[in-house]
Scaffold this motif. Structure first.
Motif, PDB file in Angstrom:
ATOM      1  N   MET A 139      13.679 113.729  11.332  1.00  0.00           N
ATOM      2  CA  MET A 139      14.756 112.974  10.033  1.00  0.00           C
ATOM      3  C   MET A 139      15.586 112.355  10.826  1.00  0.00           C
ATOM      4  SD  MET A 139      15.788 115.886   7.813  1.00  0.00           S
ATOM      5  CE  MET A 139      15.396 116.184   6.228  1.00  0.00           C
ATOM      6  N   ASN A 140      15.320 110.829  10.744  1.00  0.00           N
ATOM      7  CA  ASN A 140      16.401 110.016  11.444  1.00  0.00           C
ATOM      8  C   ASN A 140      17.131 109.356  10.361  1.00  0.00           C
ATOM      9  OD1 ASN A 140      15.994 110.166  14.038  1.00  0.00           O
ATOM     10  ND2 ASN A 140      14.593 108.540  14.162  1.00  0.00           N
ATOM     11  N   GLU A 141      18.245 110.069  10.047  1.00  0.00           N
ATOM     12  CA  GLU A 141      19.127 109.666   8.917  1.00  0.00           C
ATOM     13  C   GLU A 141      20.397 108.517   9.778  1.00  0.00           C
ATOM     14  OE1 GLU A 141      21.098 112.184   6.536  1.00  0.00           O
ATOM     15  OE2 GLU A 141      19.242 113.233   6.046  1.00  0.00           O
ATOM     16  N   THR A 142      20.469 107.480   9.182  1.00  0.00           N
ATOM     17  CA  THR A 142      21.566 106.623   9.940  1.00  0.00           C
ATOM     18  C   THR A 142      22.820 106.525   8.823  1.00  0.00           C
ATOM     19  OG1 THR A 142      20.463 104.663   9.080  1.00  0.00           O
ATOM     20  CG2 THR A 142      19.880 105.445  11.320  1.00  0.00           C
ATOM     21  N   ASN A 143      23.573 106.602   9.274  1.00  0.00           N
ATOM     22  CA  ASN A 143      24.916 106.706   8.252  1.00  0.00           C
ATOM     23  C   ASN A 143      25.626 105.113   8.368  1.00  0.00           C
ATOM     24  OD1 ASN A 143      26.980 106.748   6.646  1.00  0.00           O
ATOM     25  ND2 ASN A 143      27.914 108.442   7.723  1.00  0.00           N
ATOM     26  N   THR A 144      25.194 104.286   7.444  1.00  0.00           N
ATOM     27  CA  THR A 144      25.477 103.012   7.346  1.00  0.00           C
ATOM     28  C   THR A 144      27.214 102.702   7.220  1.00  0.00           C
ATOM     29  OG1 THR A 144      25.152 102.831   5.000  1.00  0.00           O
ATOM     30  CG2 THR A 144      23.476 102.199   6.421  1.00  0.00           C
ATOM     31  N   SER A 145      27.812 103.763   6.706  1.00  0.00           N
ATOM     32  CA  SER A 145      29.353 103.631   6.725  1.00  0.00           C
ATOM     33  C   SER A 145      29.910 104.362   7.774  1.00  0.00           C
ATOM     34  CB  SER A 145      29.879 104.525   5.065  1.00  0.00           C
ATOM     35  OG  SER A 145      29.563 105.858   5.684  1.00  0.00           O
ATOM     36  N   ASP A 146      29.441 104.431   8.705  1.00  0.00           N
ATOM     37  CA  ASP A 146      29.838 104.889  10.014  1.00  0.00           C
ATOM     38  C   ASP A 146      30.827 103.965  10.560  1.00  0.00           C
ATOM     39  OD1 ASP A 146      30.699 106.463  12.333  1.00  0.00           O
ATOM     40  OD2 ASP A 146      28.521 106.269  13.555  1.00  0.00           O
ATOM     41  N   PRO A 147      32.019 104.048  10.695  1.00  0.00           N
ATOM     42  CA  PRO A 147      32.895 103.018  11.794  1.00  0.00           C
ATOM     43  C   PRO A 147      32.576 102.793  13.012  1.00  0.00           C
ATOM     44  CG  PRO A 147      34.342 104.967  11.172  1.00  0.00           C
ATOM     45  CD  PRO A 147      32.994 105.089  10.498  1.00  0.00           C
ATOM     46  N   PHE A 148      32.143 103.861  13.790  1.00  0.00           N
ATOM     47  CA  PHE A 148      31.866 103.601  15.092  1.00  0.00           C
ATOM     48  C   PHE A 148      30.322 103.360  15.522  1.00  0.00           C
ATOM     49  CE2 PHE A 148      35.114 106.812  14.232  1.00  0.00           C
ATOM     50  CZ  PHE A 148      36.125 106.280  15.192  1.00  0.00           C
ATOM     51  N   THR A 149      29.650 102.593  14.583  1.00  0.00           N
ATOM     52  CA  THR A 149      28.359 101.952  15.055  1.00  0.00           C
ATOM     53  C   THR A 149      28.804 100.814  16.060  1.00  0.00           C
ATOM     54  OG1 THR A 149      28.348 100.506  13.116  1.00  0.00           O
ATOM     55  CG2 THR A 149      27.418 102.586  12.880  1.00  0.00           C
ATOM     56  N   GLN A 150      27.901 100.603  16.670  1.00  0.00           N
ATOM     57  CA  GLN A 150      27.970  99.305  17.762  1.00  0.00           C
ATOM     58  C   GLN A 150      28.197  98.159  17.129  1.00  0.00           C
ATOM     59  OE1 GLN A 150      27.927  99.964  20.964  1.00  0.00           O
ATOM     60  NE2 GLN A 150      28.585  97.858  21.476  1.00  0.00           N
ATOM     61  N   ALA A 151      27.629  97.780  15.789  1.00  0.00           N
ATOM     62  CA  ALA A 151      27.966  96.382  15.332  1.00  0.00           C
ATOM     63  C   ALA A 151      29.541  96.438  14.581  1.00  0.00           C
ATOM     64  CB  ALA A 151      27.121  96.492  14.022  1.00  0.00           C
ATOM     65  N   ASN A 152      29.900  97.567  14.064  1.00  0.00           N
ATOM     66  CA  ASN A 152      31.055  97.753  13.756  1.00  0.00           C
ATOM     67  C   ASN A 152      32.294  97.774  14.697  1.00  0.00           C
ATOM     68  OD1 ASN A 152      30.648  97.829  11.000  1.00  0.00           O
ATOM     69  ND2 ASN A 152      30.686 100.093  10.801  1.00  0.00           N
ATOM     70  N   ILE A 153      32.091  98.161  15.951  1.00  0.00           N
ATOM     71  CA  ILE A 153      32.777  98.182  17.153  1.00  0.00           C
ATOM     72  C   ILE A 153      32.823  96.688  17.660  1.00  0.00           C
ATOM     73  CG2 ILE A 153      32.978  98.820  19.470  1.00  0.00           C
ATOM     74  CD1 ILE A 153      31.905 101.472  18.662  1.00  0.00           C
ATOM     75  N   GLN A 154      31.829  96.176  17.692  1.00  0.00           N
ATOM     76  CA  GLN A 154      31.839  94.556  17.935  1.00  0.00           C
ATOM     77  C   GLN A 154      32.647  93.628  17.060  1.00  0.00           C
ATOM     78  OE1 GLN A 154      27.486  93.589  18.425  1.00  0.00           O
ATOM     79  NE2 GLN A 154      27.337  94.549  20.531  1.00  0.00           N
ATOM     80  N   LYS A 155      32.427  94.143  15.958  1.00  0.00           N
ATOM     81  CA  LYS A 155      33.269  93.331  14.763  1.00  0.00           C
ATOM     82  C   LYS A 155      34.757  93.551  14.893  1.00  0.00           C
ATOM     83  CE  LYS A 155      29.871  93.321  11.115  1.00  0.00           C
ATOM     84  NZ  LYS A 155      29.523  93.762   9.678  1.00  0.00           N
ATOM     85  N   ALA A 156      34.949  94.714  15.345  1.00  0.00           N
ATOM     86  CA  ALA A 156      36.315  94.960  15.779  1.00  0.00           C
ATOM     87  C   ALA A 156      37.071  94.389  16.792  1.00  0.00           C
ATOM     88  CB  ALA A 156      36.454  96.584  15.692  1.00  0.00           C
ATOM     89  N   ASP A 157      36.186  94.305  17.808  1.00  0.00           N
ATOM     90  CA  ASP A 157      36.609  93.850  18.936  1.00  0.00           C
ATOM     91  C   ASP A 157      36.912  92.252  19.005  1.00  0.00           C
ATOM     92  OD1 ASP A 157      36.666  96.217  20.251  1.00  0.00           O
ATOM     93  OD2 ASP A 157      34.747  95.514  21.520  1.00  0.00           O
ATOM     94  N   ALA A 158      36.047  91.502  18.036  1.00  0.00           N
ATOM     95  CA  ALA A 158      35.994  90.205  18.095  1.00  0.00           C
ATOM     96  C   ALA A 158      37.376  90.020  17.073  1.00  0.00           C
ATOM     97  CB  ALA A 158      34.691  89.920  17.150  1.00  0.00           C
TER      98      ALA A 158
END
Length: 109
Positions: free
Chosen positions: A1-20
């Motif tokens: 079961m690989n569930e990915t939570n798309t609303s997780d604020p600590f995903t790598q993509a969200n962290i990169q957006k925040a850094d930018a």
């Protein structure tokens, strides 16, 4: 079961957006220590600026200045802008005198 939570604020993509986003306001060199946590040198640096109540602000200490500000605010809140008669005797005397077109006149007329 690989569930990915798309609303997780600590995903790598969200962290990169925040850094930018933060990089627009803060130099990236300053951002890295904030992300990693404060280092010992940074803690010592910030401890130099520890706020003391004994510091003087101009000729006053912090506590004296706070007392003066509190007194000013209290007086400001208690201000009354209604007309106040300071001398009741003068008011009574003025009401009893004869007037002509709003001006006082002598009784000898």
């Amino acid at each position: 079961m690989n569930e990915t939570n798309t609303s997780d604020p600590f995903t790598q993509a969200n962290i990169q957006k925040a850094d930018a986003f933060l990089a627009q306001f803060i130099d990236i060199k300053q951002l890295l220590p904030i992300k990693e946590g404060l280092t010992k040198e940074m803690i010592e640096y910030f401890n130099q600026f520890k706020f003391s109540t004994q510091l003087s602000i101009g000729p006053l200490t912090y506590q004296e200045r706070q007392k003066k500000i509190q007194k000013y605010r209290q007086k400001k809140n208690n201000r009354q802008f209604t007309k106040k008669n300071h001398y009741d005797y003068r008011v009574k005397k003025a009401k009893s005198r004869q007037r002509e077109k709003g001006r006082f006149i002598s009784n000898k007329k």
